[in-house]
Every structure is written in structure tokens, then in C-alpha cells.
Design an enzyme around this catalytic site. Structure first.
Site, mmCIF file in Angstrom:
data_model
loop_
_atom_site.group_PDB
_atom_site.id
_atom_site.type_symbol
_atom_site.label_atom_id
_atom_site.label_comp_id
_atom_site.label_asym_id
_atom_site.label_seq_id
_atom_site.Cartn_x
_atom_site.Cartn_y
_atom_site.Cartn_z
ATOM 1 N N ASN A 1 21.334 48.070 27.443
ATOM 2 C CA ASN A 1 20.785 48.531 26.168
ATOM 3 C C ASN A 1 20.613 47.379 25.186
ATOM 4 O O ASN A 1 19.922 47.518 24.171
ATOM 5 C CB ASN A 1 21.670 49.622 25.541
ATOM 6 C CG ASN A 1 23.111 49.184 25.378
ATOM 7 O OD1 ASN A 1 23.834 49.134 26.358
ATOM 8 N ND2 ASN A 1 23.514 48.854 24.162
ATOM 9 N N THR A 2 21.218 46.237 25.476
ATOM 10 C CA THR A 2 21.140 45.101 24.547
ATOM 11 C C THR A 2 21.344 43.793 25.317
ATOM 12 O O THR A 2 21.690 43.808 26.503
ATOM 13 C CB THR A 2 22.203 45.263 23.426
ATOM 14 O OG1 THR A 2 22.006 44.252 22.437
ATOM 15 C CG2 THR A 2 23.628 45.159 23.964
ATOM 16 N N TYR B 1 39.649 37.224 29.002
ATOM 17 C CA TYR B 1 38.194 37.124 29.276
ATOM 18 C C TYR B 1 37.938 36.072 30.359
ATOM 19 O O TYR B 1 37.201 36.328 31.307
ATOM 20 C CB TYR B 1 37.441 36.766 27.996
ATOM 21 C CG TYR B 1 35.939 36.625 28.204
ATOM 22 C CD1 TYR B 1 35.144 37.741 28.452
ATOM 23 C CD2 TYR B 1 35.323 35.376 28.166
ATOM 24 C CE1 TYR B 1 33.767 37.610 28.652
ATOM 25 C CE2 TYR B 1 33.954 35.241 28.357
ATOM 26 C CZ TYR B 1 33.175 36.365 28.602
ATOM 27 O OH TYR B 1 31.809 36.237 28.806
HETATM 28 N N1 NAP Z 1 26.055 35.829 25.547
HETATM 29 C C1 NAP Z 1 26.649 34.786 26.111
HETATM 30 O O1 NAP Z 1 26.660 33.664 25.554
HETATM 31 C C2 NAP Z 1 27.341 34.928 27.423
HETATM 32 C C3 NAP Z 1 27.968 33.785 27.945
HETATM 33 C C4 NAP Z 1 28.580 33.890 29.184
HETATM 34 C C5 NAP Z 1 28.562 35.062 29.889
HETATM 35 N N2 NAP Z 1 27.953 36.157 29.356
HETATM 36 C C6 NAP Z 1 27.989 37.413 30.137
HETATM 37 O O2 NAP Z 1 26.715 38.050 30.108
HETATM 38 C C7 NAP Z 1 26.876 39.454 30.258
HETATM 39 C C8 NAP Z 1 26.041 40.183 29.225
HETATM 40 O O3 NAP Z 1 26.542 39.864 27.941
HETATM 41 P P1 NAP Z 1 25.647 39.849 26.624
HETATM 42 O O4 NAP Z 1 25.794 38.498 26.045
HETATM 43 O O5 NAP Z 1 24.309 40.387 26.865
HETATM 44 O O6 NAP Z 1 26.527 40.835 25.724
HETATM 45 P P2 NAP Z 1 26.169 42.117 24.853
HETATM 46 O O7 NAP Z 1 24.927 41.880 24.077
HETATM 47 O O8 NAP Z 1 27.409 42.466 24.124
HETATM 48 O O9 NAP Z 1 25.883 43.222 25.971
HETATM 49 C C9 NAP Z 1 26.935 43.703 26.769
HETATM 50 C C10 NAP Z 1 26.530 45.028 27.358
HETATM 51 O O10 NAP Z 1 27.644 45.533 28.136
HETATM 52 C C11 NAP Z 1 27.824 46.879 27.751
HETATM 53 N N3 NAP Z 1 29.173 47.359 28.012
HETATM 54 C C12 NAP Z 1 30.342 46.958 27.461
HETATM 55 N N4 NAP Z 1 31.366 47.699 27.916
HETATM 56 C C13 NAP Z 1 30.822 48.594 28.795
HETATM 57 C C14 NAP Z 1 31.354 49.635 29.567
HETATM 58 N N5 NAP Z 1 32.641 49.957 29.533
HETATM 59 N N6 NAP Z 1 30.523 50.347 30.359
HETATM 60 C C15 NAP Z 1 29.198 50.069 30.388
HETATM 61 N N7 NAP Z 1 28.635 49.093 29.659
HETATM 62 C C16 NAP Z 1 29.443 48.376 28.859
HETATM 63 C C17 NAP Z 1 27.492 46.910 26.263
HETATM 64 O O11 NAP Z 1 27.302 48.234 25.815
HETATM 65 P P3 NAP Z 1 27.421 48.595 24.235
HETATM 66 O O12 NAP Z 1 26.187 48.101 23.572
HETATM 67 O O13 NAP Z 1 27.533 50.091 24.249
HETATM 68 O O14 NAP Z 1 28.645 47.911 23.722
HETATM 69 C C18 NAP Z 1 26.216 46.087 26.301
HETATM 70 O O15 NAP Z 1 25.151 46.883 26.761
HETATM 71 C C19 NAP Z 1 28.377 39.718 30.147
HETATM 72 O O16 NAP Z 1 28.908 39.920 31.451
HETATM 73 C C20 NAP Z 1 28.943 38.435 29.556
HETATM 74 O O17 NAP Z 1 30.272 38.187 29.942
HETATM 75 C C21 NAP Z 1 27.337 36.121 28.142
#
Ligand code: NAP
Length: 301
Positions: A25-26, A178
Site C-alpha cells: 500500500n506504500t 531490526y
Molecule cells: N526504506 C528503506 O530505506 C529501507 C532500507 C532497507 C530495507 N528496507 C526494507 O524494505 C521493505 C519495505 O519497506 P518500506 O521502506 O517500503 O517501508 P514502508 O513504507 O513503511 O512500507 C512497509 C509496508 O509493510 C507493511 N506492513 C507492516 N507490518 C505489516 C504486517 N504486520 N502485515 C502486513 N504488512 C505490514 C506496511 O503496512 P502499513 O502501511 O499498514 O503500516 C507497509 O505497507 C521492508 O522490508 C524494509 O525492511 C527499506
């Protein structure tokens, strides 16, 4: 690597292919789902909040005729929800080409999942471990299928404490929890790739990370949220390593993709290396065993 500046225009046609993207969703999941849908894949937006999922799906549909996106409920912090999602999916679909295990939480205060797991290991690793098992038969029966697990450069600091997996005996360190969940994503990738390979299954299992991407992930850290303004790349770039891992023809099982720039913070995708500890097969097997034990889900490959 195919080329230096690989981007979403390079994603080949995905017609007739079915993809699940968790947490889409995001953020990076949304962008991954958007690109795959625009390339004609049927994309399942698997989310814990259906309202947010529908807003995202409508955004993807806007201005693009014939995109096929469906929203389905999936809470990775609840094994019953994971089970229900997979059962529902299998009633409606007979193939699964791509499972993108993207959803994640970072640095929340201490809490536990519905099944009593520490929230970050529970959501980021154990929920996806269970989901993947439920969908594996379908993946294995689909030609050229792939699983992509999202990790992080933070995996470098991961060091799982098997004596206290859910932080019940130690003072909670949300950052360490984490990091541990992100090295768990790598162990899971390598161990599943080994097991599938040993049993002559062709489904590829690949890891990716998005560098530093400005998303809602930093929601629990005011500091990181602020630093997004200076260091975070946008999500169209952040999704590229995942997209490359999902679709490119030179990808092999147990590969790991991330951005090519300084310290892998940003840039176009390239093959990267996880740290030495993540290659320890004994630890990977131990995590596998304990993941089966606590989720009560056997892989039986
Ligand atoms: N952004 C970065 O710099 C970064 C760096 C390293 C790794 N990552 C990895 O990339 C991936 C995506 O992260 P992002 O940056 O796109 O973060 P984000 O914008 O916070 O998106 C995370 C997504 O996971 C969902 N989520 C959280 N808990 C959940 C649950 N219990 N069941 C189902 N969905 C759940 C969230 O839903 P809600 O919207 O409802 O909360 C949201 O849709 C993650 O695995 C993260 O560890 C990101």
C-alpha cells in the site's frame, strides 16, 4: 549485470503472470506493485489495512486502462491471517509467478505479534517464512517462478540470539531486533535456495535491499525521518533492486541485489554481497529449525 542504468523501463512484459507483493500500500512495495501492474502482471496488493490497500490500488489504476490489481488482507503479525490469505489466494489463482516478501517494520517500541513473537522478527521474518511455505507448492508448479525477500544493509549488524529470540530475558534494543530480522531474511533466502536446489526445484529465491529510500519505514525514528531529506532516494529508485531480482534473466538463486552507489545507499541495481556471518549454514539451519518450530509449519521439501 545486464546494464549500468537498469530501470523500470527494462522490466519485460509480465502478461499472464501473477505476483503477490506484501506491504504494497506504500513505499517500495507500492512502487514494485505499480511497475509490475503497468507491465501487465496481475498483482495482489497484500496488506494489513484494506482501506489503505484500496487507495493504493486505485492510484495504480488511475490513468492506466487494463491494469489488474487486487487487494487482499494479510497481516504478517498474525499466523491465522497468513494462513487465511494463502487459502483464499489458492482458491482464486492456479499459478504464482512472483512472491515479493517486502512488508516490514523498523524500530517500533517493544510489542509482540498475535502469536507471541517479537514484532520485528515476527513480521519481517516469521510471517514471511509461514507465507512462503503456504504458497510454495503453487510457486513450484509455476514455471520460472521466483521469491524475492527484502533485506537491508542493516543485515550487516544482525546477530540472532537464539537463547532469547523474542527478547523476553534482555532489555529490548529495537535497532538490534531490526538488524536481526534483516539478517534472518538473508539466512532464509540462502537456506531455502539450498533446499530447493538440493531437491531439484527450479523456483529461484533471491534477496534484495533498497539502500536508503525515503518511505514510511522511518516512521518510528524522528531522526531518520529528518535525514530522509538528505540521504533518502525516492521509491522509484528504491524499488529497482527488487524489480531486477524479480524479472531479469541473469538472476540466480541466492543472489542478492542492492543499489550500486556509495555504501549501497543509492543508485541503480547491482549484485551485492551480504556479510560473512550471513553465509554461516549452521546458523541458517538453526534459524530454519526454530522458525518451523515456533510457527508450527513444516516445509517437508
Ligand atoms: N526504506 C528503506 O530505506 C529501507 C532500507 C532497507 C530495507 N528496507 C526494507 O524494505 C521493505 C519495505 O519497506 P518500506 O521502506 O517500503 O517501508 P514502508 O513504507 O513503511 O512500507 C512497509 C509496508 O509493510 C507493511 N506492513 C507492516 N507490518 C505489516 C504486517 N504486520 N502485515 C502486513 N504488512 C505490514 C506496511 O503496512 P502499513 O502501511 O499498514 O503500516 C507497509 O505497507 C521492508 O522490508 C524494509 O525492511 C527499506
Amino acid at each position: 549485470m545486464k546494464q549500468q542504468k537498469w530501470n523500470s523501463d527494462n522490466v519485460p512484459d509480465q502478461k499472464d503472470r501473477v505476483a503477490i507483493v506484501t506491504g504494497s500500500n506504500t513505499g517500495i512495495g507500492y512502487e514494485t506493485a505499480r511497475v509490475l501492474a503497468n507491465k501487465k502482471a496481475t498483482v495482489i496488493i497484500a496488506v494489513r489495512n484494506l482501506e489503505k490497500g484500496n487507495v493504493a490500488a486505485n492510484q495504480i489504476r488511475a490513468g492506466h486502462e487494463n491494469v489488474d490489481v487486487k487487494v487482499m488482507a494479510l497481516d504478517l503479525a498474525n499466523l491465522e491471517s497468513v494462513n487465511d490469505f494463502a487459502a483464499d489466494f489458492k482458491i482464486n489463482y492456479t499459478r504464482l509467478d512472483l512472491l515479493i516478501n517486502n512488508a516490514g517494520v523498523m524500530f517500533p517500541p517493544y510489542s509482540k505479534t498475535a502469536d507471541g513473537f517479537e514484532i520485528q522478527l515476527g513480521t519481517n521474518h516469521l510471517g514471511h517464512f509461514a507465507l512462503t511455505r503456504h504458497l510454495l507448492d503453487l510457486l513450484m508448479s509455476t514455471e520460472d517462478s521466483r521469491i524475492v525477500n527484502l533485506s537491508s544493509t542493516a543485515q550487516k549488524w544482525g546477530n540472532i540470539n537464539f537463547k532469547d529470540l523474542h527478547w523476553e530475558k534482555r532489555k529490548y534494543k529495537t535497532r538490534q531486533a531490526y538488524y536481526d530480522s534483516k539478517i534472518a531474511n538473508i539466512y532464509f533466502t540462502y537456506e531455502l535456495a539450498r533446499k530447493l536446489n538440493e531437491n531439484n526445484h527450479r523456483t529461484l529465491v533471491v534477496a534484495s535491499h533498497p539502500g536508503w529510500t525515503s518511505t514510511e519505514l522511518q516512521r518510528h525514528s524522528g531522526f531518520l525521518n529528518f535525514m530522509n531529506n538528505f540521504f533518502g532516494q525516492d521509491m522509484t529508485m528504491g524499488a529497482l533492486p527488487t524489480l531486477y531480482a524479480a524479472v531479469e534473466s541473469d538472476v540466480k538463486s541466492a543472489d542478492y541485489y542492492g543499489p550500486s552507489g556509495f555504501m549501497e545507499f543509492r543508485g541503480y541495481p547491482k549484485k551485492v554481497e551480504s556479510n560473512e556471518l550471513s553465509h554461516n549454514e549452521e546458523i541458517a539451519q538453526r534459524l530454519w529449525d526454530i522458525s518451523e518450530e515456533v510457527t508450527k509449519i513444516k516445509y517437508d521439501l
